[in-house]
Scaffold this active site. Structure first.
Site, PDB file in Angstrom:
ATOM      1  N   SER A  35      -1.653  14.979 -17.216  1.00 16.73           N
ATOM      2  CA  SER A  35      -2.188  16.320 -16.978  1.00 16.73           C
ATOM      3  C   SER A  35      -1.880  16.769 -15.570  1.00 16.73           C
ATOM      4  CB  SER A  35      -3.706  16.326 -17.173  1.00 16.73           C
ATOM      5  OG  SER A  35      -4.351  15.675 -16.096  1.00 16.73           O
ATOM      6  N   ASP A  36      -1.788  18.079 -15.382  1.00 17.34           N
ATOM      7  CA  ASP A  36      -1.888  18.582 -14.025  1.00 17.34           C
ATOM      8  C   ASP A  36      -3.295  18.250 -13.539  1.00 17.34           C
ATOM      9  OD1 ASP A  36      -1.378  19.812 -11.610  1.00 17.34           O
ATOM     10  OD2 ASP A  36      -0.635  21.667 -12.497  1.00 17.34           O
ATOM     11  N   TRP A  37      -3.456  18.200 -12.232  1.00 21.00           N
ATOM     12  CA  TRP A  37      -4.704  17.705 -11.664  1.00 21.00           C
ATOM     13  C   TRP A  37      -5.853  18.671 -11.992  1.00 21.00           C
ATOM     14  CZ3 TRP A  37      -1.143  14.521 -11.432  1.00 21.00           C
ATOM     15  CH2 TRP A  37      -1.179  13.324 -10.737  1.00 21.00           C
ATOM     16  N   GLY A  38      -6.752  18.193 -12.865  1.00 23.32           N
ATOM     17  CA  GLY A  38      -7.883  19.015 -13.272  1.00 23.32           C
ATOM     18  C   GLY A  38      -7.623  19.872 -14.490  1.00 23.32           C
TER      19      GLY A  38
END
Length: 736
Positions: free
Chosen positions: A223-226
Site C-alpha cells: 500500500s501507499d503509506w496510509g
C-alpha cells in the site's frame, strides 16, 4: 528461512503489516527489511519518520527527478540512474526503493507532476521499465507506483475516479503493464484514491484481475503509506503488505479467518510474498558507493534532460561575442533542484548555477555579474528590480532564472494556476526591454505559462528540476560546452483554458470525471487542431538534423517495422529524437489523430548519418474493445508519421494491416445494420430487407432504421409475417 506455511496464523497475519514506519515485521526465521522513499535518490531517514520529507535523512545523491528524465527520452540514462540509486540504497541498508512513479500527467496543475515522466504512456513505460531494471540489476527492489489513476493531489486520499474502460486501458494502465511484464518489479504500490467508488487498496479488479490474472504479476503489492482502510478487504482484494504499521490490522485479519470471512489460504499466499521480498535485503558489509562518480552521473543526466524551447538569432550558446553576462534571479543563487514531499533527498552536494556560470565565464574571458531581481521572501521588490534592470542594461546578455518555488508546488496539493509570481513576470519584461539579448532559464517541476513575456525574450532553456548536478549542466548548456538534447515529455499550452481536462480537474463532491477520455496531452491538441505554445516532443539544439527515407514494412497481420535515415546536417555534434506516431486508424472506434508508437534517441557527429529501425508491435495499432474485454487491431490502413514533435512531422507512409478478423455474434439485441454487415448472415438478411423495403434502396433503409435492434423491429411486424421472420432469425442465431 521459514515458509509461510511453517508459521502460525498470527505470525502470518503480522507479516502483512509493517513493524514501524519503514520496516516490515519479522517472524521466526523471517528478517525485517527496510523500504524507503525514492525514486531519484534514497531518502533514508535517520531520525523521526514521516512521508512528506519533513525530517532529516542520510546524505544521498539527488539525481534529476522524473520530470527531467522524461525529457531525456533516454531509457539507458534512466537505467544508469537506477543502478546508482541501488548502490546507495544497499549501502544505507535499504532493500526496496519506493519508485519509480509512472502516473500519467493528466493535468499540468498536479502538484506531484515533478515525480512523473510524461503525459504519454509509451514514454513513461519505457523510462519506468528501464529505471526498474537498473534498480534491480543493482540489487535493490523497486516499487512502481501509484497503481492506479492517481493523477492529482487534491483529495488524493479519497477522491473517486470516474473513467471509461477504454481510457483506463489505453492511457492510464499501459505504463504499469509494460513495467510489470518487461521488468518484473519487486513490488507494485497501490494508490490512495478510489476507482468507481472502490479504494485502490481494496479493489480486486485492479489488484487481482488486471495485475495478476491478466498481466501475470507474481510480486508483492504494497500500500501507499496510509492507503489501507479495511485490512481484511485489502488482503482479500490482493494487497500483501500494509504500510506503515496498522495497529489492529493483524488482529482483524486473524479474526476474519476465524469467522470464515477471509480464506486462510489468501493470508498464507500474501505472507509468502512478504517472505520472498526479504531476498532483497542488503548484507551488513555493502561497499560504499563512489559519490564522486554518482555526482558526475547526476551532472551528465541533468545536461541531457534540459530542453531548449526557443533560440532566436542564435542567442545561445554564450561566448565572448555575447558580451558580458548579467545573471539575474534569486533562483540562480539559491537553486531549486528537486520537488517537495516524500521524495525530498538530502543531497551530498549541490552545484549552484551562479557559481558554475561564473567559472565558465572566467574560462572564456566573459565578465559575469549578479542581481537578485526578486526575493524568496519579503524583500524590497522595487529595489531588487531596479538593480536587476541596471545590470541588464550594462550587459551584452541577461540570463534570467525564473520559475516556481517549493512553496508553490509540492506533493500534497495542486497548483492553482500555471503562472509564476507576478513579480517575476514584471522582472522578465523589464529586463527584456533593457538588455540587448535576454535568455530565460525556467526552473520548476511543472509546466509554466509563458505569457505574456515569451515573445519579448530571445531564448528559453527549460531546466525543470535537474538534481544536484543541475547548476553545472545549465552552465555547460548556456556556454555551449554541451549541446541541448532534451525533448518535451508534456505539452506547454498557451493558457490553462486550453488544456484537455479543463473543467474536469480536480473534480467536485468527492469525484473526478475523466471527461477528456483518450484525448490526454498532445492527443487533445492534435485531434482538435489546437496549436499549443510548445508541443509534446519539441526541443531545439545547436545543430540541425535531416530526416528522410521513411519505409514501413508489415511483419505480420498486426505488426510492422519502420526505418528512417537521420543526418546531422550542422557543424557540431548533437542528438536527435526520432518520434514515430500512428495517425488515427480504421475500424468502428474513434482514434486520436496522433499517438506515439516508438522512439529512439541518436547521437551524431557533424555530417554523419544513421539508419534507425523501430519496431511497431501489435499494441501500437490496437484499441481496447469493451464488449470483447480485449485488445483488437482493426483491419485497414494506418498512417505512420515520423516527426521531431507531435506537431512537426517530417515524413509519412500508409501501412495496410490485415488485423483481426472478428465475427460478431448476433442476437435479437443486434441492430439491423449489424445483421446486414455480418459476413455470414448478412447477404441473406439484405436480400430479405430488399424484398420488404417497398422499392426503397437497402442502404437508404439502413440509414433510417439501421440503429434499431432487430428484436424491436420484429415486434412491430404484424401477425404471421413477424412470426415467420422471427423464426428465420432465431434459426440463424442458433446456427452460429
Amino acid at each position: 528461512m521459514s515458509t509461510a506455511a511453517d508459521l502460525p496464523l498470527e505470525d502470518r497475519a503480522r507479516l502483512l503489516t509493517g513493524a514501524d514506519f519503514w520496516t516490515t515485521a519479522a517472524a521466526p526465521g523471517v528478517p525485517s527489511i527496510v523500504l524507503t522513499d525514492g525514486p531519484h535518490g534514497v531518502r533514508r531517514q535517520v531520525g523521526a519518520s514521516d512521508h512528506l520529507g519533513l525530517n532529516a535523512a542520510a546524505p544521498a545523491t539527488c539525481f534529476p527527478p522524473a520530470v527531467a528524465v522524461g525529457s531525456s527520452w533516454n531509457p539507458d540514462l534512466a537505467r544508469r540512474i537506477g543502478g546508482a540509486v541501488a548502490a546507495e540504497a544497499r549501502a544505507l541498508g535499504v532493500a526496496v526503493v519506493l519508485g519509480p512513479g509512472v502516473n500519467i500527467k493528466r493535468h499540468p496543475l498536479c502538484g506531484r507532476n515533478f515525480e512523473y515522466y510524461s503525459e504519454d504512456p509509451l514514454l513513461a513505460g519505457a523510462l519506468g521499465a528501464a529505471q526498474v531494471q537498473g534498480l534491480q540489476d543493482g540489487g535493490a527492489g523497486a516499487s512502481v507506483k501509484h497503481f492506479a489513476l492517481n493523477n492529482q493531489e487534491t483529495e488524493r486520499m479519497r477522491v473517486s475516479v470516474d473513467a471509461d474502460p477504454r481510457t483506463v486501458r489505453e492511457i492510464y494502465l499501459p505504463a504499469f503493464e509494460r513495467i510489470v511484464k518487461d521488468a518484473a518489479p519487486a513490488t507494485v504500490m497501490c494508490s490512495y484514491n478510489r476507482i468507481d467508488g472502490v479504494y485502490a487498496s481494496e479493489n480486486p479488479w485492479l489488484l487481482t484481475t488486471v495485475l495478476r490474472d491478466e498481466w501475470g504479476y507474481d510480486g508483492l503489492v504494497v500500500s501507499d503509506w496510509g492507503a489501507v482502510h479495511d485490512p481484511v478487504a485489502a488482503v482479500r482484494a490482493g494487497l500483501d503488505l500494509e504500510m506503515p504499521h496498522g495497529p489492529n490490522s493483524a488482529a482483524k485479519i486473524v479474526a476474519a479467518v476465524g469467522s470464515g470471512e477471509l480464506d486462510e489460504a489468501v493470508v498464507t499466499r500474501a505472507a509468502q510474498r512478504v517472505i520472498d521480498l526479504t531476498r532483497w535485503a542488503p548484507s551488513d558489509d555493502e561497499p560504499a558507493p563512489d559519490l564522486d562518480v554518482h555526482h558526475a552521473l547526476a551532472r551528465e543526466a541533468a545536461t541531457e534532460c534540459a530542453v531548449l524551447l526557443r533560440n532566436e538569432d542564435a542567442a545561445l550558446p554564450l561566448g565572448p561575442a555575447s558580451g558580458s553576462v548579467a545573471v539575474i534571479g534569486e533562483l540562480a543563487r539559491t537553486p531549486r533542484y528537486q520537488g517537495g514531499g516524500s521524495s525530498h533527498i538530502n543531497a551530498t552536494r549541490v552545484d549552484v548555477p551562479l557559481d558554475e556560470i561564473a567559472v565558465r565565464g572566467a574560462d572564456l574571458g566573459v565578465a559575469v555579474e549578479f542581481a537578485a531581481g526578486y526575493g524568496l521572501g519579503d524583500e524590497d521588490h522595487a529595489a531588487l528590480l531596479t538593480e536587476a534592470v541596471a545590470a541588464a542594461a550594462r550587459s551584452g546578455t541577461a540570463v534570467v532564472f525564473a520559475g516556481l518555488t517549493e512553496a508553490e508546488e509540492s506533493e500534497g496539493f495542486d497548483r492553482p494556476d500555471l503562472a509564476i509570481d507576478p513579480r517575476q513576470v514584471e522582472l522578465l519584461r523589464a529586463v527584456a526591454a533593457a538588455a540587448p539579448r535576454t535568455v530565460v532559464v525556467l526552473v520548476g517541476g511543472g509546466v509554466i505559462e509563458l505569457e505574456p513575456w515569451h515573445d519579448e525574450v530571445d531564448a528559453i532553456l527549460e531546466a525543470f528540476l535537474l538534481g544536484q548536478g543541475g547548476g553545472a549542466a545549465i552552465a555547460d548548456l548556456l556556454f555551449g560546452l554541451a549541446a541541448p538534447s532534451g525533448r518535451l515529455a508534456e505539452t506547454v499550452p498557451h493558457r490553462l483554458e486550453q488544456t484537455p481536462a479543463f473543467g474536469n480537474f480536480p473534480g467536485e463532491l468527492g469525484t473526478v470525471r475523466y471527461g477528456e477520455g483518450l484525448l490526454v496531452g498532445y492527443r487533445w491538441y492534435t485531434s482538435r487542431g489546437i496549436a499549443p505554445r510548445y508541443p509534446f516532443g519539441h526541443g531545439l539544439g545547436y545543430t540541425t538534423f535531416a530526416v528522410d527515407g521513411l519505409a514501413v514494412l508489415a511483419t505480420g497481420r498486426d505488426s510492422a517495422t519502420a526505418t528512417v535515415r537521420v543526418t546531422n546536417a550542422g557543424d557540431r555534434a548533437g542528438s536527435h529524437v526520432v518520434q514515430l506516431y500512428v495517425g488515427g486508424g480504421p475500424g468502428p472506434v474513434f482514434h486520436p489523430r496522433r499517438s506515439l508508437a516508438a522512439f529512439d534517441k541518436v547521437a551524431l557527429e557533424p555530417g554523419a548519418s544513421t539508419t534507425v529501425t523501430l519496431d511497431l508491435p501489435r499494441r501500437a495499432f490496437a484499441h481496447w474493445d469493451g464488449p470483447r474485454d480485449d485488445w483488437v487491431v482493426s483491419p485497414g490502413d494506418y498512417l505512420i508519421e515520423v516527426g521531431r514533435s507531435s506537431a512537426d512531422i517530417d515524413a509519412d507512409a500508409v501501412l495496410a494491416l490485415h488485423g483481426d478478423v472478428l465475427t460478431q455474434r448476433l442476437d435479437m439485441d443486434s441492430t439491423i445494420s449489424e445483421w446486414a454487415a455480418h459476413p455470414v448472415a448478412g447477404g441473406g438478411f439484405r436480400a430479405t430487407l430488399a424484398g420488404a423495403a417497398g422499392g426503397m434502396p437497402v442502404d437508404q433503409l439502413l440509414e433510417l432504421a439501421g440503429s434499431m435492434p432487430i428484436g424491436k423491429a420484429l415486434d412491430m411486424l404484424p401477425g404471421e409475417a413477424g412470426d415467420e421472420a422471427r423464426s428465420r432469425l432465431e434459426a440463424a442465431i442458433a446456427a452460429q
